[in-house]
Design an enzyme around this catalytic site. Structure first.
Site, PDB file in Angstrom:
ATOM      1  N   HIS A 135      -4.114   3.250   5.233  1.00 26.94           N
ATOM      2  CA  HIS A 135      -4.076   2.073   4.364  1.00 26.94           C
ATOM      3  C   HIS A 135      -4.517   2.485   2.957  1.00 26.94           C
ATOM      4  CE1 HIS A 135      -3.866  -1.383   7.387  1.00 26.94           C
ATOM      5  NE2 HIS A 135      -3.976  -0.322   8.170  1.00 26.94           N
ATOM      6  N   SER A 136      -4.647   1.516   2.077  1.00 24.66           N
ATOM      7  CA  SER A 136      -5.304   1.724   0.792  1.00 24.66           C
ATOM      8  C   SER A 136      -5.874   0.374   0.358  1.00 24.66           C
ATOM      9  CB  SER A 136      -4.314   2.263  -0.249  1.00 24.66           C
ATOM     10  OG  SER A 136      -3.427   1.273  -0.717  1.00 24.66           O
ATOM     11  N   ASN A 161      -1.230  -6.642  10.521  1.00 27.15           N
ATOM     12  CA  ASN A 161      -2.532  -6.111  10.928  1.00 27.15           C
ATOM     13  C   ASN A 161      -3.515  -7.209  11.325  1.00 27.15           C
ATOM     14  OD1 ASN A 161      -3.739  -3.576  11.432  1.00 27.15           O
ATOM     15  ND2 ASN A 161      -5.143  -3.871   9.710  1.00 27.15           N
ATOM     16  N   ARG A 162      -2.976  -8.380  11.629  1.00 23.78           N
ATOM     17  CA  ARG A 162      -3.736  -9.465  12.267  1.00 23.78           C
ATOM     18  C   ARG A 162      -2.996  -9.967  13.516  1.00 23.78           C
ATOM     19  NH1 ARG A 162      -6.383  -7.571   8.891  1.00 23.78           N
ATOM     20  NH2 ARG A 162      -7.629  -8.585   7.250  1.00 23.78           N
ATOM     21  N   GLU A 186      -8.695   4.099   4.585  1.00 26.16           N
ATOM     22  CA  GLU A 186      -8.309   3.489   3.311  1.00 26.16           C
ATOM     23  C   GLU A 186      -8.263   4.615   2.273  1.00 26.16           C
ATOM     24  OE1 GLU A 186      -7.660   0.300   2.559  1.00 26.16           O
ATOM     25  OE2 GLU A 186      -8.324  -0.792   4.339  1.00 26.16           O
ATOM     26  N   GLU A 243       0.844  -1.200   0.000  1.00 21.20           N
ATOM     27  CA  GLU A 243       0.000   0.000   0.000  1.00 21.20           C
ATOM     28  C   GLU A 243       0.882   1.254   0.000  1.00 21.20           C
ATOM     29  OE1 GLU A 243      -2.713  -0.627   3.263  1.00 21.20           O
ATOM     30  OE2 GLU A 243      -3.334  -2.578   2.479  1.00 21.20           O
TER      31      GLU A 243
END
Length: 435
Positions: free
Chosen positions: A317-318, A263-264, A393, A189
């Site tokens: 984010h994107s 991101n988990r 995002e 990203e």
């Protein structure tokens, strides 16, 4: 945001799609890959479709709202099978990108990538490499000791330094409110760290000039913590090897597949829920345990040291132009949902003032997309107890985005963060009472 890809399995077992060039370039070509946008208004069918697509393709974007398409990146050997499945089950789809390899080379030619590796000065006319960003942050701190402090948060898996920069004069001493901004947690990203550095540059300018503009006075009333690139190893890998890489670069015991989805990986309620995986070859691999990765440990430790002052957490984010609030691990809304949405709307409205054609979709992450536990925004609100926690995002229709969009998107986000500053400045200190 979910990319449960089987084509990564090919690279895990030595069957990658590497482009052999006269330069002995190891950058994956993605020749013949396509991005499909799949449409379905049936929620049950969409869930079934997610599983079917994930067996053959990389699921790039999976909105929960039926009005929005599902984006998937499919390798050439899977395209016929996937399209036949979609046709036989009466799904409508568009070929969003005819040849991903061609698109990448249009934006990321060998010459462009080679040139970036040697750029010394920071610029927002192109995407910059890790070393350029790191050196620039060191220079800012050295040249502006009266209002900046360089924070060494720790090291990445590959021993790259993880920097955050504090900007501000703490006008209320220990009672000065603060805003946290980070970027680049997902390697591919690129517009995320670039936007974070754009905002950081504007913050430095504002504090230097001591602007009399009302909005910028609000900026000066709070402290800022900006960590523009928190997954430097993965980010570098997208520049040198694989443009659509998402994770960090950890080695995984018992597997040849590398990387953990940072991101988990956060130590938060909901870890492992929903769109996560315990398989190392998955793009959403949650890691062997909560906070197993040095990046999440270092960033979390830094935030916790300042959590009583940080009133707004913002992670960039994107893609797709979404402003997302808690929660991500459940579709149940937090007690202060309306408060979250009110501030998110102020941010989105500020963006629209800069670019009237830009519209953000606003709502909780779990409701708009899908259930996904272990994310940083849930951690910031539930564990660090920061009152406002958002995932933004940024705009675009793919992770590969034109460098001509860097400055416009940066200007939009600069307008939005001024609204975050205004709210942070007035919000009480301490833990979030809505937890």
């Amino acid at each position: 945001m979910m990319r449960l890809s089987v084509w990564l399995l090919f690279s895990c077992f030595g069957l990658s799609f590497v482009n052999t060039s006269p330069y002995d370039d190891v950058f994956e070509s993605y020749d013949g890959h396509q991005i499909l946008s799949v449409h379905s208004n049936d929620k049950a069918k969409r869930e079934t479709l997610r599983d079917a697509l994930a067996e053959n393709c990389d699921v790039l974007k999976f909105p929960h709202a039926t009005a929005r398409p599902i984006d998937v990146l499919c390798p050439p050997e899977s395209l016929h099978r996937v399209k036949r499945h979609l046709d036989s089950n009466s799904y409508k789809y568009d070929v969003k990108v005819e040849d991903v390899g061609v698109k990448i080379r249009t934006e990321e030619s060998y010459g462009t990538r080679k040139k970036r590796a040697s750029v010394l000065d920071m610029t927002w006319t192109d995407f910059q490499r890790y070393e350029t960003i790191k050196n620039w942050m060191e220079k800012i701190a050295a040249e502006n000791p009266s209002f900046t402090q360089l924070i060494d948060m720790g090291r990445s898996v590959e021993n790259r330094v993880l920097y955050a920069l504090k900007i501000g004069t703490s006008p209320l001493g220990n009672e000065t409110r603060a805003v946290w901004i980070d970027g680049g947690i997902h390697a591919r990203e690129w517009i995320s760290p670039t936007t974070a550095t754009f905002v950081l540059n504007e913050l430095v300018r504002a504090f230097k000039e001591q602007s009399s503009d009302c909005k910028e006075k609000g900026v000066l009333s709070v402290d800022w913590y900006v960590a523009p690139l928190i997954n430097p190893d993965g980010y570098e890998y997208t520049h040198t090897n694989q443009r659509y890489w998402r994770k960090n670069r950890s080695t995984n015991s018992g597997s040849t597949c590398r990387g953990v989805d940072l991101n988990r990986n956060w130590n938060v309620v909901g870890y492992g829920a929903g769109a996560t995986s315990d398989q190392p070859c998955s793009d959403v691999f949650k890691g062997p345990s909560k906070e197993s990765e040095p990046e999440t440990k270092a960033i979390g430790k830094t935030i916790l040291e300042h959590k009583d002052n940080i009133r707004v957490y913002l992670t960039l984010h994107s893609y797709g132009a979404y402003w997302l609030s808690a929660w991500g691990y459940t579709r149940t809304l937090p007690k202060d949902h309306e408060k979250q949405i009110t501030l998110a709307t102020r941010g989105a409205d500020a963006i629209k003032c800069v670019n009237p054609s830009r519209s953000y979709t606003i709502g909780s992450a779990g409701a708009i997309f899908y259930i996904a536990g272990g994310a940083s925004d849930d951690w910031a609100k539930a564990t660090a107890e920061i009152p406002y926690s958002f995932t933004v995002e940024l705009p675009g229709d793919d992770f590969v985005i034109s460098k001509t969009q860097i400055i416009p998107i940066g200007e939009e986000m600069w307008a939005a963060v001024k609204e975050m500053a205004a709210e942070a400045a007035r919000h009480p200190l301490g833990n979030d009472p809505a937890i």
